[in-house]
Enzyme design. Structure first.
Site, PDB file in Angstrom:
ATOM      1  N   HIS B  58      19.352  16.849  39.425  1.00 20.95           N
ATOM      2  CA  HIS B  58      18.157  16.537  40.213  1.00 20.95           C
ATOM      3  C   HIS B  58      16.930  16.337  39.322  1.00 20.95           C
ATOM      4  O   HIS B  58      15.801  16.361  39.820  1.00 20.95           O
ATOM      5  CB  HIS B  58      17.882  17.656  41.219  1.00 20.95           C
ATOM      6  CG  HIS B  58      19.007  17.901  42.164  1.00 20.95           C
ATOM      7  ND1 HIS B  58      19.474  16.926  43.017  1.00 20.95           N
ATOM      8  CD2 HIS B  58      19.769  19.000  42.392  1.00 20.95           C
ATOM      9  CE1 HIS B  58      20.477  17.421  43.733  1.00 20.95           C
ATOM     10  NE2 HIS B  58      20.689  18.676  43.366  1.00 20.95           N
ATOM     11  N   HIS B 220      23.110  15.509  47.849  1.00 20.99           N
ATOM     12  CA  HIS B 220      24.425  15.613  47.194  1.00 20.99           C
ATOM     13  C   HIS B 220      25.434  14.714  47.875  1.00 20.99           C
ATOM     14  O   HIS B 220      26.633  14.843  47.666  1.00 20.99           O
ATOM     15  CB  HIS B 220      24.946  17.046  47.245  1.00 20.99           C
ATOM     16  CG  HIS B 220      23.940  18.066  46.852  1.00 20.99           C
ATOM     17  ND1 HIS B 220      23.278  18.840  47.771  1.00 20.99           N
ATOM     18  CD2 HIS B 220      23.454  18.408  45.639  1.00 20.99           C
ATOM     19  CE1 HIS B 220      22.430  19.644  47.127  1.00 20.99           C
ATOM     20  NE2 HIS B 220      22.516  19.397  45.833  1.00 20.99           N
TER      21      HIS B 220
END
Lengths: 341, 341
Positions: B58, B220
């Site tokens: 991330h 995700h």
């Protein structure tokens, strides 16, 4: 290629509108030209005006770098195309504070033509303009022909140094000297893994096989020096750095700034892997990394790949690179972000 | 999928090495755990320790946000996987300055389990730990089940607010109150256009047709609320904002911060087009945008798409969002970057 756009022909104008709305405390668009973006704060009398620019599609460059310690104005071209003389001239008038204006942009024929024309028109209005071309891309011409080299991501560091010099009150000759010295002390080499797609055509900027990369490819898809099989992050970092070191020999007395720039779609994880190898190699040579920049500074829309830039520093260049900056897309506090000092 | 990596199993460790080398003046890795990244500066006695984290992939979150006004430590998990308790506990010990520690992370089962376990172990050492879960993703559960919502890019703003509160000396209860209030005043909605590829598998995180997008897809690859034909930037911005406004009604007395976050491979140009429409829509409602954030704050490797976050502000939250910050991947000077004030 999927893109979040509206009318492809309006994408650049709409981008500028969005950008100016998001960062209205930093920037405004001149009412007389929608491609002329300048600082919203009033200019400082006697400060050299700093203008950077070129085509769009390289965000956060160039428009994202308007603010304290960086640029006063940015004429915005179409995607990968130079801005015409009109916005350049309008900005020149707007940012001149009696101390003259410095133009900095990558060494491309279209930019040279348009910025030179604007400079001539400005001269007729008694505004002194000087130009420093960015020529950091070692892949684009041999060492003996540096003035044929194009400008790529390392230009960020030249803009940073010149912006800091202007900010601390240097006159135009001194800002030009420092910008040239930064450019002369700077080398960049890039690698491309996947193309970008210009909104108006929807076509890929180049074609590579699934297992290929191109070393030295330019930020608009210009051919590189070598096409090869995709290798590891370490091997890619080595080949980029080797080529830089051929051109800019470094040893144990040397101090540098290092930039690893993502071209658009390459994950930060990969950029840090490339940085890791570059730092290790430089450490083995005894070279001291004074400050590092890892991220997206000059992209080519969603191109895949990265570049490595190395800037050799002395005390005066280090001071400029360390100086504070405050722009919408890049901010730096005083003397806190140096690596390992 | 082409990636600049070495051994896929070593990518996260090598990324941390590269990151810590690039920004050694900000961060260091604890010698006892290579997944435990903390501020390199000595802690301030009596300051609440701020820990944020979760899986990697991330970037620039979470590790990029260690520094003044943000986090004191980040335990780093594998790609899209929670860190185990060990680095969480080691960091808790390292950053506790006698005032306790706040954990903030997205509401995912794995993170909850591991952070809770570390908190219990810390309690046995008389370190007080509190937790604020980020639940900004409106797509992940209906309004009546907010505690089932997952955390996505808007978490940046919760971390920013809590980090600023700790920085100005608030005690743990007050930092918790402000972090919860920020999370409760925040909504995010995202859209995905193209998948990412986890280094170890090389497989796409999901599959979409060439003309499809998925509204509300998680960071995700969790399923979203609606799969549809790719539409214009304006239409996408409208559908994201509409869903946010259903959940967080806004009117002409309201003041907000707005974030448009790129998921990895979406060009800045597109993010500014989305921002432009969001700003126009909010202006029509009479909502005042106090400050804007457009760029990559929380990515999913090279996923394509973006999210829109809206944070409703009052005076105390606005002050925290405006407070200075100085981290490797995000810096903000005092009171200069507000839009339109």
């Amino acid at each position: 290629m999927k893109k979040l756009i509206n009318d492809p022909n309006a994408a650049v104008d709409e981008m500028i509108e969005g950008y100016a709305a998001a960062y209205a405390s930093f920037v405004k668009v001149l009412p007389q030209n929608k491609r002329a973006v300048v600082r919203s704060a009033p200019g400082t009398p006697g400060k050299v005006g700093i203008m950077i620019g070129g085509g769009s599609g390289h965000e956060p460059a160039f428009m994202g770098l308007i603010g304290r310690g960086f640029a006063d104005g940015v004429p915005v071209g179409n995607v990968f195309a130079s801005p015409p003389p009109a916005p350049i001239l309008e900005i020149t008038r707007a940012v001149d504070q009696g101390a003259g204006v410095l133009y900095m942009y990558g060494n491309y024929a279209g930019d040279c033509m348009n910025f030179d024309m604007a400079a001539e028109l400005a001269a007729m209005e008694d505004i002194r303009v000087e130009t420093v071309l960015i020529t950091d891309d070692v892949a684009s011409a041999p060492a003996g022909q540096v003035d044929r080299r194009r400008g790529i991501a390392g230009g960020f560091l030249v803009f940073k140094a010149a912006g800091a010099a202007a900010d601390k009150g240097c006159d135009l000759d001194e800002v030009v000297r420092l910008a040239r010295k930064t450019n002369d002390s700077l080398r960049t080499m890039g690698v491309a893994l996947s193309p970008c797609f210009v909104p108006q055509t929807g076509q890929p900027s180049f074609v590579l096989s699934d297992d290929e990369m191109e070393i030295g490819l330019g930020i608009h898809g210009e051919p590189g020096v070598e096409r090869g099989k995709l290798s590891t992050a370490n091997e890619v970092a080595d080949s980029l750095l080797d080529r830089i070191l051929q051109d800019l020999p470094l040893g144990s007395e040397d101090r540098v700034a290092v930039m690893v720039n993502g071209l658009g779609s390459t994950a930060y994880m990969e950029l840090f892997l490339v940085y890791r190898r570059v730092a290790k190699r430089l450490a083995e040579l005894g070279v001291h990394i004074h400050r590092s920049f890892v991220g997206e500074y000059m992209t080519s829309l969603e191109m895949g790949g990265c570049s490595v830039s190395v800037l050799k520093l002395d005390d005066e260049l280090a001071e400029l690179i360390d100086a504070p900056a405050d722009t919408p897309m890049y901010a730096q506090h005083e003397a806190r972000q140096k690596a390992g000092d």
